[in-house]
Design an enzyme around this catalytic site. Structure first.
Site, PDB file in Angstrom:
ATOM      1  N   HIS A  52      15.540  60.459  82.804  1.00 11.51           N
ATOM      2  CA  HIS A  52      15.601  59.184  83.178  1.00 11.51           C
ATOM      3  C   HIS A  52      16.285  58.522  82.976  1.00 11.51           C
ATOM      4  O   HIS A  52      16.205  57.522  84.280  1.00 11.51           O
ATOM      5  CB  HIS A  52      13.505  58.972  82.463  1.00 11.51           C
ATOM      6  CG  HIS A  52      12.471  59.321  82.242  1.00 11.51           C
ATOM      7  ND1 HIS A  52      12.290  60.181  83.456  1.00 11.51           N
ATOM      8  CD2 HIS A  52      12.359  60.347  80.773  1.00 11.51           C
ATOM      9  CE1 HIS A  52      10.929  60.902  82.524  1.00 11.51           C
ATOM     10  NE2 HIS A  52      10.923  60.946  81.685  1.00 11.51           N
ATOM     11  N   PRO A  89     -11.248  42.788  84.632  1.00 13.42           N
ATOM     12  CA  PRO A  89     -10.739  44.610  83.467  1.00 13.42           C
ATOM     13  C   PRO A  89     -11.141  43.525  81.533  1.00 13.42           C
ATOM     14  O   PRO A  89     -11.446  42.545  81.443  1.00 13.42           O
ATOM     15  CB  PRO A  89      -9.521  44.117  83.326  1.00 13.42           C
ATOM     16  CG  PRO A  89      -9.019  43.778  84.365  1.00 13.42           C
ATOM     17  CD  PRO A  89     -10.235  42.823  85.088  1.00 13.42           C
ATOM     18  N   PRO A  90     -11.647  44.832  80.893  1.00  9.35           N
ATOM     19  CA  PRO A  90     -11.400  44.363  79.020  1.00  9.35           C
ATOM     20  C   PRO A  90     -11.035  43.408  78.931  1.00  9.35           C
ATOM     21  O   PRO A  90      -8.863  43.198  79.195  1.00  9.35           O
ATOM     22  CB  PRO A  90     -12.281  45.642  79.101  1.00  9.35           C
ATOM     23  CG  PRO A  90     -11.887  47.190  80.239  1.00  9.35           C
ATOM     24  CD  PRO A  90     -11.676  46.050  81.689  1.00  9.35           C
ATOM     25  N   GLU A 101      15.143  62.073  78.247  1.00 12.74           N
ATOM     26  CA  GLU A 101      14.810  60.618  78.117  1.00 12.74           C
ATOM     27  C   GLU A 101      16.457  60.078  79.086  1.00 12.74           C
ATOM     28  O   GLU A 101      16.326  58.529  79.429  1.00 12.74           O
ATOM     29  CB  GLU A 101      14.859  59.971  76.636  1.00 12.74           C
ATOM     30  CG  GLU A 101      13.297  60.433  76.388  1.00 12.74           C
ATOM     31  CD  GLU A 101      12.176  59.752  76.792  1.00 12.74           C
ATOM     32  OE1 GLU A 101      12.658  59.010  77.681  1.00 12.74           O
ATOM     33  OE2 GLU A 101      11.192  60.423  76.521  1.00 12.74           O
ATOM     34  N   THR A 122      -9.718  40.228  78.956  1.00 16.94           N
ATOM     35  CA  THR A 122      -9.353  39.349  79.916  1.00 16.94           C
ATOM     36  C   THR A 122      -9.991  38.169  79.213  1.00 16.94           C
ATOM     37  O   THR A 122      -9.308  37.185  79.746  1.00 16.94           O
ATOM     38  CB  THR A 122      -9.416  39.550  81.151  1.00 16.94           C
ATOM     39  OG1 THR A 122     -10.209  39.606  81.760  1.00 16.94           O
ATOM     40  CG2 THR A 122      -8.133  41.212  81.659  1.00 16.94           C
ATOM     41  N   LYS A 134     -13.373  37.013  78.941  1.00 21.00           N
ATOM     42  CA  LYS A 134     -14.763  36.555  79.718  1.00 21.00           C
ATOM     43  C   LYS A 134     -15.647  35.382  78.989  1.00 21.00           C
ATOM     44  O   LYS A 134     -16.506  35.398  78.850  1.00 21.00           O
ATOM     45  CB  LYS A 134     -14.873  37.750  79.928  1.00 21.00           C
ATOM     46  CG  LYS A 134     -13.988  38.716  81.306  1.00 21.00           C
ATOM     47  CD  LYS A 134     -15.170  39.937  82.927  1.00 21.00           C
ATOM     48  CE  LYS A 134     -15.465  41.132  81.159  1.00 21.00           C
ATOM     49  NZ  LYS A 134     -13.601  41.363  80.930  1.00 21.00           N
ATOM     50  N   THR A 135     -15.378  36.389  77.526  1.00 20.58           N
ATOM     51  CA  THR A 135     -16.990  36.001  76.380  1.00 20.58           C
ATOM     52  C   THR A 135     -15.770  35.084  75.846  1.00 20.58           C
ATOM     53  O   THR A 135     -16.248  34.251  75.731  1.00 20.58           O
ATOM     54  CB  THR A 135     -16.197  37.286  75.297  1.00 20.58           C
ATOM     55  OG1 THR A 135     -17.028  38.699  76.095  1.00 20.58           O
ATOM     56  CG2 THR A 135     -17.402  37.227  74.345  1.00 20.58           C
TER      57      THR A 135
HETATM   58  P1  ADP Z   1     -13.820  40.428  77.641  1.00 22.43           P
HETATM   59  O1  ADP Z   1     -14.960  39.987  77.449  1.00 22.43           O
HETATM   60  O2  ADP Z   1     -12.946  40.006  78.666  1.00 22.43           O
HETATM   61  O3  ADP Z   1     -14.262  41.804  77.433  1.00 22.43           O
HETATM   62  P2  ADP Z   1     -12.892  38.782  75.240  1.00 22.43           P
HETATM   63  O4  ADP Z   1     -13.101  37.175  75.502  1.00 22.43           O
HETATM   64  O5  ADP Z   1     -13.438  39.732  74.421  1.00 22.43           O
HETATM   65  O6  ADP Z   1     -12.374  40.115  76.238  1.00 22.43           O
HETATM   66  O7  ADP Z   1     -11.536  38.665  74.447  1.00 22.43           O
HETATM   67  C1  ADP Z   1     -10.559  38.906  73.153  1.00 22.43           C
HETATM   68  C2  ADP Z   1     -10.022  38.654  73.043  1.00 22.43           C
HETATM   69  O8  ADP Z   1      -8.879  38.415  73.640  1.00 22.43           O
HETATM   70  C3  ADP Z   1     -10.392  37.061  72.568  1.00 22.43           C
HETATM   71  O9  ADP Z   1     -10.874  36.887  71.540  1.00 22.43           O
HETATM   72  C4  ADP Z   1      -8.609  35.941  72.185  1.00 22.43           C
HETATM   73  O10 ADP Z   1      -8.383  36.802  71.176  1.00 22.43           O
HETATM   74  C5  ADP Z   1      -8.180  37.365  73.246  1.00 22.43           C
HETATM   75  N1  ADP Z   1      -7.715  36.669  74.523  1.00 22.43           N
HETATM   76  C6  ADP Z   1      -7.689  37.477  75.732  1.00 22.43           C
HETATM   77  N2  ADP Z   1      -8.091  36.445  76.820  1.00 22.43           N
HETATM   78  C7  ADP Z   1      -7.126  35.113  76.675  1.00 22.43           C
HETATM   79  C8  ADP Z   1      -7.022  34.713  76.810  1.00 22.43           C
HETATM   80  N3  ADP Z   1      -6.815  34.231  78.369  1.00 22.43           N
HETATM   81  N4  ADP Z   1      -6.873  33.341  76.313  1.00 22.43           N
HETATM   82  C9  ADP Z   1      -6.232  33.592  75.136  1.00 22.43           C
HETATM   83  N5  ADP Z   1      -6.952  35.108  74.448  1.00 22.43           N
HETATM   84  C10 ADP Z   1      -7.531  36.099  75.112  1.00 22.43           C
HETATM   85 ZN    ZN Z   2       9.998  61.684  80.909  1.00 25.24          ZN
HETATM   86 MG    MG Z   3     -16.477  41.262  76.599  1.00 26.79          MG
END
Ligand code: ADP
Ligand code: ZN
Ligand code: MG
Length: 634
Positions: free
Chosen positions: A451, A226-227, A448, A229, A231-232
């Site tokens: 709930h 997922p976005p 609320e 997490t 990956k980059t």
């Molecule tokens: P993706 O490419 O999966 O969408 P990114 O690598 O761009 O996500 O992550 C965005 C930011 O979130 C990173 O620059 C970092 O600051 C934070 N982040 C995400 N996952 C982690 C992780 N496992 N550990 C530390 N920081 C994280």
């Molecule tokens: Zn509600």
């Molecule tokens: Mg990314």
């Protein structure tokens, strides 16, 4: 491209216009006698001049020695009229002028300097202005368009050639290893992903070892998840660990207006990579070019297909002993072309999932390292309150907390700052500008507490930790926060049913107390319906269908949307079962509230007054025996 051209033309026009204005201004101020701007002139005969001299009417007269023209004015004229006339070489003229008592002004032209000033101001200066202004414009445009756009480079004449192999050509950002500045230490959680990428690092460090034994290492690894997490981040960390150059390009950068340019970029990218091997080529968001190719010849997406084909060719082509590893990231692995996933290409798949409880805590700890906090911050409480949050969300939570501390004039962030920022991430900022009427505020308070009481009265529900009726920017007028004690990986049917009842609790309270419905339950209804539908179509939790899969999840990493894969008749029956499940849950919620009607009143009033209460306050009030009230109420 089209746009750039138009812009260029507009700029050219502007610059011609400005230069023209400059020219006009210079002319008017420096050579007023060359124009007749505003001054009256009249062409007269030479006899007229003689006549005027005769009658002593001439006031003054001017002429230049090498010119046959004279300009003179008359005495006592309102608004001077400059009379111009052509004169023969008349030696007697000076005498006549003297006799007439007119002032005579004769100019002997300094031929050289006069000529040159004239030429300079009228020709050289404007050209110079044109030139300098044009250069300035050109530079500014180049800066605005990005320097790597070769077609903007007027001066070098590099209109769109791909050869030459300049670094900027493919648009790939090249980062030398020391600049990556990220190693595995900067990635928290994601232990499995790191483990499988360590092999890649090892390969980049000592390719000979793998060569010696005859092992073929994967050319590419695909990071899916997922976005947000990481990956980059992981891809960069691999380059940082191995100390090799990192070529990074995003899939969308390959998609160009002109057919063939995307493919050329791929070619160029790999050409550079081969020169710098060992290195890492990272293609972010590969789904933009790697989508499944469809069979039809009229897809209109030739460009993308060509780019993909080029990528496949390049990946097959390079000699792997050199040590080029292609990493790619996507959150839509289901849409990727199977050819990409074939052995020898992205055959290794590295899942980068949302972090679990321990992972969330680790990420929070990592990001809070650089933030000054009060001693005794309990980050596991934050981690527990954020199931489903990605690494990027958690990094954001820490930062929002620090920002809040600054906003409140503190030098250290507190637990409360972080807790508030969790809510900001979940529900948006508090919106003080939303002013609820008294009645509306009461309705929200009952909703609320509805709930919360349903949740508290069921064993399978997570404990309530906070209830608030402060409006938020995401549109919520209030909410009840529930946090699991510890991490859950499985949910029983009973727990799902309890959750359904909790969703129904808000609306049930409104009905019970006010006897009317409001739009405030829209989100609850949406969530409840989604959950009930999943029970039937995916979890096999209905009697009618049992263990029958009725839908498939479309993209697991984005919104988990399910599409039904059953006959229309079956879909109708699914709807009926979903309706039944929700109706039963609603009935149970109503029942629980009826049994606790006094507590509902008491707590709703308390919440109305305080606006935000903690889970503890709530439980204390709920379990407190009130001697004035009967123990059970109907
Ligand atoms: P993706 O490419 O999966 O969408 P990114 O690598 O761009 O996500 O992550 C965005 C930011 O979130 C990173 O620059 C970092 O600051 C934070 N982040 C995400 N996952 C982690 C992780 N496992 N550990 C530390 N920081 C994280
Ligand atoms: Zn509600
Ligand atoms: Mg990314």
């Amino acid at each position: 491209m089209q746009l750039d051209d138009n812009k260029r033309k507009r700029n050219m026009l502007l610059y011609v216009l400005i230069a023209f204005v400059v020219y006009m201004v210079l002319n008017t101020f420096l050579f007023p006698n060359l124009q007749n701007g505003g001054v009256q002139t009249q062409d007269v005969n030479y006899t007229q001049l003689l006549d005027d001299l005769e009658n002593k009417r001439v006031e003054d007269i001017k002429y230049t020695t090498d010119d046959a023209r004279a300009v003179y004015t008359l005495k006592g004229e309102e608004g001077k009229v400059y009379r111009t006339t052509t004169m023969p070489t008349d030696a007697d003229l000076t005498n006549r002028i003297q006799e007439a008592g007119a002032t005579l002004k004769v100019t002997v032209p300094d031929r050289d300097s006069g000529m040159w000033t004239y030429l300079f101001v009228t020709i050289v200066l404007p050209v110079l202005v044109f030139f300098l202004f044009g250069r300035w414009l050109n530079r500014r445009m180049k800066k605005a368009m990005g320097d790597d756009n070769p077609s903007m480079d007027f001066s070098s004449g590099g209109f769109g050639g791909f050869g030459g192999g300049g670094l900027g050509k493919s648009g790939a950002r090249i980062v030398a290893s020391k600049d990556v500045g990220v190693t595995f230490k900067d990635v928290a959680g994601q232990e499995e992903a790191k483990e499988s990428l360590k092999e890649v690092v090892d390969f980049l460090e000592k390719p000979q070892r793998y060569e010696a034994i005859g092992a073929k290492l994967p050319r590419g690894a695909l990071l899916v998840g997922p976005p947000g997490t990481g990956k980059t981040l992981l891809a960069k960390a691999v380059a940082g660990e191995a100390g090799v150059p990192f070529f990074s390009i995003s899939g969308s950068e390959f998609v160009e207006m002109f057919v063939g340019r995307g493919a050329a970029k791929v070619r160029d990218l790999f050409k550079q990579a081969k020169e710098k091997a060992p290195c890492i080529v990272f293609i972010d968001e590969i789904d933009t070019i790697g989508k499944k190719r469809d069979g039809s010849g009229f897809s209109g997406n030739d460009e993308r297909e060509q780019t993909l084909n080029q990528l496949l060719t390049e990946m097959d082509g390079f000699d792997n002993q050199k040590g080029i590893v292609v990493l790619a990231a996507t959150n839509r692995p289901d849409t990727l072309d199977p050819a990409l996933l074939r052995p020898g290409r992205f055959d290794r798949r590295v899942p980068v999932e949302l972090p679990d409880l321990a992972g969330r805590k680790a990420i929070l700890e990592l990001h809070s390292k650089d933030v000054k906090t009060e001693p005794g911050i309990d980050l596991s409480a934050i981690a527990r309150a954020t199931p489903g949050a990605s690494g990027a969300d958690l990094a954001n939570i820490i930062n929002e907390g620090a920002l809040r501390a600054v906003r409140l004039g503190r030098t250290r962030a507190t637990q409360e700052d972080f807790e508030e920022s969790v809510e900001v991430i979940i529900a948006g900022q508090q919106r003080k500008s939303t002013v609820l009427s008294d009645h509306e505020k009461q309705v929200v308070a009952y909703h609320e507490i509805g709930h919360a009481i349903v949740a508290a009265r069921q064993k399978g529900s997570a404990p309530v930790t906070k209830i608030t009726i402060v409006p938020r920017t995401n549109g919520a007028l209030g909410y009840t926060m529930q946090v699991e004690e510890d991490e859950h990986f499985l949910t029983t049917k009973q727990e799902v049913l309890d959750k359904l009842a909790v969703y129904c609790g808000g609306r049930a309270a409104e009905e019970l107390i006010f006897g009317e419905m409001t739009t405030g339950a829209a989100n609850d209804i949406e969530q409840a319906t989604k959950l009930a539908r999943n029970m039937v179509t995916r979890f096999g939790m209905s009697d009618e269908f049992g263990m029958m899969a009725l839908g498939t999840v479309q993209n697991a990493y984005l919104n988990q949307d399910t599409s039904l894969t059953c006959a229309p008749g079956t879909a109708e029956r699914v709807d009926a079962v979903v309706k039944q499940l929700i109706a039963e849950a609603h009935e149970r919620a109503l029942q629980a509230l009826k049994e606790n009607k006094f507590k509902l009143h008491e707590l709703a009033h308390y919440l109305y007054k305080k606006e935000t209460i903690t889970g503890e306050e709530f439980m204390n009030l709920l379990t407190r025996e009130n001697p004035l009230m009967p123990k059970t109420n109907g």
